[in-house]
Design a protein around this motif. Sequence first.
Motif, mmCIF file in Angstrom:
data_model
loop_
_atom_site.group_PDB
_atom_site.id
_atom_site.type_symbol
_atom_site.label_atom_id
_atom_site.label_comp_id
_atom_site.label_asym_id
_atom_site.label_seq_id
_atom_site.Cartn_x
_atom_site.Cartn_y
_atom_site.Cartn_z
ATOM 1 N N ASN A 1 9.328 42.577 8.682
ATOM 2 C CA ASN A 1 10.404 42.111 9.573
ATOM 3 C C ASN A 1 11.854 42.435 9.403
ATOM 4 O O ASN A 1 12.863 41.973 9.835
ATOM 5 C CB ASN A 1 10.430 40.754 9.717
ATOM 6 C CG ASN A 1 9.113 39.944 10.116
ATOM 7 O OD1 ASN A 1 8.654 40.467 11.202
ATOM 8 N ND2 ASN A 1 8.907 38.835 9.557
ATOM 9 N N GLY A 2 12.079 43.737 8.861
ATOM 10 C CA GLY A 2 13.554 44.475 8.677
ATOM 11 C C GLY A 2 14.292 43.591 7.803
ATOM 12 O O GLY A 2 15.438 43.423 7.911
ATOM 13 N N GLY A 3 13.675 43.083 6.785
ATOM 14 C CA GLY A 3 14.379 42.123 5.689
ATOM 15 C C GLY A 3 14.471 40.818 5.833
ATOM 16 O O GLY A 3 15.123 40.209 4.980
ATOM 17 N N ALA A 4 13.983 40.058 6.735
ATOM 18 C CA ALA A 4 13.861 38.886 6.838
ATOM 19 C C ALA A 4 12.627 38.218 6.968
ATOM 20 O O ALA A 4 11.599 38.950 7.535
ATOM 21 C CB ALA A 4 14.915 38.317 8.172
ATOM 22 N N VAL A 5 12.339 36.909 6.599
ATOM 23 C CA VAL A 5 11.058 36.300 6.807
ATOM 24 C C VAL A 5 11.241 35.441 8.012
ATOM 25 O O VAL A 5 12.084 34.415 7.795
ATOM 26 C CB VAL A 5 10.433 35.440 5.401
ATOM 27 C CG1 VAL A 5 9.587 34.569 5.766
ATOM 28 C CG2 VAL A 5 10.407 36.436 4.234
ATOM 29 N N ALA A 6 10.407 35.557 9.011
ATOM 30 C CA ALA A 6 10.691 34.744 10.162
ATOM 31 C C ALA A 6 10.026 33.265 10.056
ATOM 32 O O ALA A 6 9.085 33.030 9.386
ATOM 33 C CB ALA A 6 9.756 35.425 11.449
ATOM 34 N N ALA A 7 11.008 32.453 10.504
ATOM 35 C CA ALA A 7 10.793 31.039 10.613
ATOM 36 C C ALA A 7 9.168 30.861 11.350
ATOM 37 O O ALA A 7 9.288 31.694 12.417
ATOM 38 C CB ALA A 7 11.557 30.257 11.434
ATOM 39 N N GLY A 8 8.259 30.349 10.872
ATOM 40 C CA GLY A 8 7.051 29.908 11.613
ATOM 41 C C GLY A 8 6.141 30.898 11.072
ATOM 42 O O GLY A 8 4.812 30.836 11.550
ATOM 43 N N SER A 9 6.490 32.284 10.411
ATOM 44 C CA SER A 9 5.567 32.852 9.703
ATOM 45 C C SER A 9 4.674 32.281 8.714
ATOM 46 O O SER A 9 4.929 30.933 8.205
ATOM 47 C CB SER A 9 6.102 34.125 9.350
ATOM 48 O OG SER A 9 6.839 33.876 8.038
ATOM 49 N N ALA A 10 3.312 32.805 8.315
ATOM 50 C CA ALA A 10 2.646 32.333 7.489
ATOM 51 C C ALA A 10 3.277 32.000 6.125
ATOM 52 O O ALA A 10 3.010 31.090 5.595
ATOM 53 C CB ALA A 10 1.431 33.283 7.205
ATOM 54 N N VAL A 11 4.159 32.994 5.599
ATOM 55 C CA VAL A 11 4.706 32.849 4.476
ATOM 56 C C VAL A 11 5.792 31.789 4.636
ATOM 57 O O VAL A 11 5.752 30.714 3.580
ATOM 58 C CB VAL A 11 5.741 33.930 3.886
ATOM 59 C CG1 VAL A 11 6.583 33.771 2.800
ATOM 60 C CG2 VAL A 11 4.425 35.343 3.749
ATOM 61 N N ALA A 12 6.266 31.512 5.699
ATOM 62 C CA ALA A 12 7.371 30.399 5.746
ATOM 63 C C ALA A 12 6.487 28.919 5.812
ATOM 64 O O ALA A 12 7.164 28.118 5.022
ATOM 65 C CB ALA A 12 8.326 30.569 7.066
ATOM 66 N N VAL A 13 5.498 28.910 6.435
ATOM 67 C CA VAL A 13 4.720 27.769 6.478
ATOM 68 C C VAL A 13 4.026 27.382 5.258
ATOM 69 O O VAL A 13 4.081 26.221 4.813
ATOM 70 C CB VAL A 13 3.556 27.964 7.701
ATOM 71 C CG1 VAL A 13 2.553 26.686 7.634
ATOM 72 C CG2 VAL A 13 4.140 27.926 8.979
ATOM 73 N N LEU A 14 3.431 28.232 4.449
ATOM 74 C CA LEU A 14 2.905 27.985 3.160
ATOM 75 C C LEU A 14 4.055 27.549 2.274
ATOM 76 O O LEU A 14 3.735 26.790 1.477
ATOM 77 C CB LEU A 14 2.164 29.361 2.706
ATOM 78 C CG LEU A 14 0.868 29.557 3.521
ATOM 79 C CD1 LEU A 14 0.344 31.036 2.836
ATOM 80 C CD2 LEU A 14 -0.070 28.428 3.559
ATOM 81 N N GLN A 15 5.108 28.158 2.324
ATOM 82 C CA GLN A 15 6.098 27.803 1.353
ATOM 83 C C GLN A 15 6.682 26.347 1.795
ATOM 84 O O GLN A 15 7.034 25.519 0.710
ATOM 85 C CB GLN A 15 7.276 28.732 1.365
ATOM 86 C CG GLN A 15 8.631 28.225 0.398
ATOM 87 C CD GLN A 15 8.184 27.981 -0.920
ATOM 88 O OE1 GLN A 15 7.398 28.635 -1.543
ATOM 89 N NE2 GLN A 15 8.820 26.946 -1.372
ATOM 90 N N ALA B 1 6.339 23.430 -1.069
ATOM 91 C CA ALA B 1 7.679 22.589 -1.379
ATOM 92 C C ALA B 1 7.678 21.160 -0.961
ATOM 93 O O ALA B 1 8.180 20.362 -1.571
ATOM 94 C CB ALA B 1 9.087 23.234 -0.508
ATOM 95 N N ALA B 2 7.041 20.868 0.111
ATOM 96 C CA ALA B 2 7.148 19.365 0.628
ATOM 97 C C ALA B 2 5.787 18.493 0.962
ATOM 98 O O ALA B 2 5.742 17.546 0.948
ATOM 99 C CB ALA B 2 7.757 19.288 2.166
ATOM 100 N N GLY B 3 4.766 19.526 0.469
ATOM 101 C CA GLY B 3 3.413 18.745 0.680
ATOM 102 C C GLY B 3 3.123 19.046 2.067
ATOM 103 O O GLY B 3 3.705 19.509 3.063
#
Length: 95
Positions: A51-65, A69-71
């Motif tokens: 993604n050119g240096g950023a992790v997009a909101a809503g991506s698989a990595v963002a959702v898993l994190q 973090a919150a359950g």
Amino acid sequence: MMSTTECVCVCGGTASVTAVPLVLGAVGFTAAGVAAGSYAAGMMSATAVANGGAVAAGSAVAVLQSIGAAGLSGTASAAVASLGGTAGALLGLIL
């Protein structure tokens, strides 16, 4: 008395809701953030590069994190339990 299929179905749903946060923590998605050197860190790095240096909101990595973090939210818990119950029912049919 429960049949084998019913028992495996209930156990599958319960186990999946319990296992998801444990598995996410084990691969590096923790309440403190992505653990350095973990599988999650590798996923995050690959996603950022793509993604050119950023992790997009809503991506698989963002959702898993977020889950790490919150359950799981109530809705997510219900979805995971449903999938686990379905998998358990299929396994019960095989057994």
